[in-house]
Design a protein around this motif. Structure first.
Motif, PDB file in Angstrom:
ATOM      1  N   HIS A   4     -12.332  52.256 -46.080  1.00 57.47           N
ATOM      2  CA  HIS A   4     -12.486  52.442 -44.629  1.00 57.47           C
ATOM      3  C   HIS A   4     -13.324  53.683 -44.345  1.00 57.47           C
ATOM      4  O   HIS A   4     -13.273  54.650 -45.103  1.00 57.47           O
ATOM      5  CB  HIS A   4     -11.121  52.623 -43.938  1.00 57.47           C
ATOM      6  CG  HIS A   4     -10.329  51.380 -43.865  1.00 57.47           C
ATOM      7  ND1 HIS A   4      -9.569  50.921 -44.909  1.00 57.47           N
ATOM      8  CD2 HIS A   4     -10.185  50.489 -42.864  1.00 57.47           C
ATOM      9  CE1 HIS A   4      -8.988  49.795 -44.560  1.00 57.47           C
ATOM     10  NE2 HIS A   4      -9.335  49.506 -43.326  1.00 57.47           N
ATOM     11  N   GLN A  43      -6.257  54.988 -38.501  1.00 57.34           N
ATOM     12  CA  GLN A  43      -7.223  53.976 -38.096  1.00 57.34           C
ATOM     13  C   GLN A  43      -8.495  54.173 -38.900  1.00 57.34           C
ATOM     14  O   GLN A  43      -8.818  55.281 -39.317  1.00 57.34           O
ATOM     15  CB  GLN A  43      -7.569  54.120 -36.613  1.00 57.34           C
ATOM     16  CG  GLN A  43      -6.470  53.757 -35.664  1.00 57.34           C
ATOM     17  CD  GLN A  43      -6.484  52.276 -35.343  1.00 57.34           C
ATOM     18  OE1 GLN A  43      -7.531  51.676 -35.203  1.00 57.34           O
ATOM     19  NE2 GLN A  43      -5.322  51.698 -35.230  1.00 57.34           N
ATOM     20  N   GLY A  44      -9.249  53.096 -39.064  1.00 61.44           N
ATOM     21  CA  GLY A  44     -10.524  53.196 -39.755  1.00 61.44           C
ATOM     22  C   GLY A  44     -11.359  51.961 -39.520  1.00 61.44           C
ATOM     23  O   GLY A  44     -10.894  50.964 -38.978  1.00 61.44           O
ATOM     24  N   PRO A 101     -13.433  49.140 -41.561  1.00 59.48           N
ATOM     25  CA  PRO A 101     -13.513  48.644 -42.936  1.00 59.48           C
ATOM     26  C   PRO A 101     -14.863  48.968 -43.584  1.00 59.48           C
ATOM     27  O   PRO A 101     -15.906  48.928 -42.926  1.00 59.48           O
ATOM     28  CB  PRO A 101     -13.337  47.128 -42.778  1.00 59.48           C
ATOM     29  CG  PRO A 101     -12.624  46.964 -41.477  1.00 59.48           C
ATOM     30  CD  PRO A 101     -13.103  48.088 -40.605  1.00 59.48           C
ATOM     31  N   SER A 153     -13.584  56.685 -41.708  1.00 53.52           N
ATOM     32  CA  SER A 153     -12.604  57.327 -40.844  1.00 53.52           C
ATOM     33  C   SER A 153     -13.042  57.411 -39.386  1.00 53.52           C
ATOM     34  O   SER A 153     -14.218  57.626 -39.089  1.00 53.52           O
ATOM     35  CB  SER A 153     -12.321  58.751 -41.339  1.00 53.52           C
ATOM     36  OG  SER A 153     -11.776  58.701 -42.630  1.00 53.52           O
ATOM     37  N   ALA A 170      -5.682  51.559 -41.364  1.00 52.33           N
ATOM     38  CA  ALA A 170      -6.191  51.797 -42.710  1.00 52.33           C
ATOM     39  C   ALA A 170      -5.084  52.120 -43.699  1.00 52.33           C
ATOM     40  O   ALA A 170      -5.324  52.173 -44.879  1.00 52.33           O
ATOM     41  CB  ALA A 170      -7.212  52.932 -42.685  1.00 52.33           C
TER      42      ALA A 170
END
Length: 171
Positions: A114, A67-68, A70, A116, A57
């Motif tokens: 994004h 990280q995520g 979308p 989480s 992300a």
């Protein structure tokens, strides 16, 4: 719009949502059915870094999560909540889940690029109408569980088609 809330529980809930969503492993993106009634459904999920749609992300140094999921995946979360609602409705009648199709969305907005990893999200859908021909309109929203009373992170209106069970098997 009326969304299902915990006092509206008709079955012993919460339950794994995979019992009501006819998706193969990995494609069932929601975790738990929290509440359901004739008007709608509430589900929860906590995305993990190994989820199918997880991606980088942004740089953690810039204050963004590493990280995520979308933001556009939220529309699939809403659609799977509708599928779970239809599966829950079928279970109430003693029937099996039927296949349905996301025809389109009249509106979908996510206020985040994004979602989480590690945050628990609540997905709420409400049935606006279902016509005799199987076409239905649903409204939904996605909220972060740890911020009660906050505005939705995403909202949408989905058009769904669920063919009659006997038509689904015609060649």
């Amino acid at each position: 719009m009326t969304y299902a809330s915990p006092p509206d529980i008709a079955l012993a809930l919460p339950r794994p949502i995979a019992e009501y969503v006819p998706h193969a492993a990995g494609m069932c993106l929601l975790d738990t059915l929290i509440a359901a009634d004739e008007h709608g459904l509430t589900a929860r999920l906590a995305p993990r870094a190994d989820d199918l749609f997880a991606e980088a992300a942004g740089a953690p140094a810039a204050g963004m999560p590493a990280q995520g999921i979308p933001g556009w995946v939220g529309i699939e979360w809403l659609a799977q909540a509708v599928a779970a609602w239809a599966g829950w409705q079928a279970a109430q009648r003693g029937e099996s889940s039927a296949m349905g199709v996301l025809v389109g969305s009249r509106h979908y907005t996510s206020c985040r690029p994004h979602f989480s990893i590690g945050v628990t999200f609540e997905v709420r859908i409400g049935c606006d109408f279902v016509a005799a021909n199987g076409l239905g309109q649903f409204s939904g929203e996605i909220l972060a569980v740890d911020t009660p009373g906050a505005a939705p992170l995403a909202e949408g209106r989905l058009t769904i088609y669920q063919p009659p069970q006997d038509a689904a098997h015609d060649p």
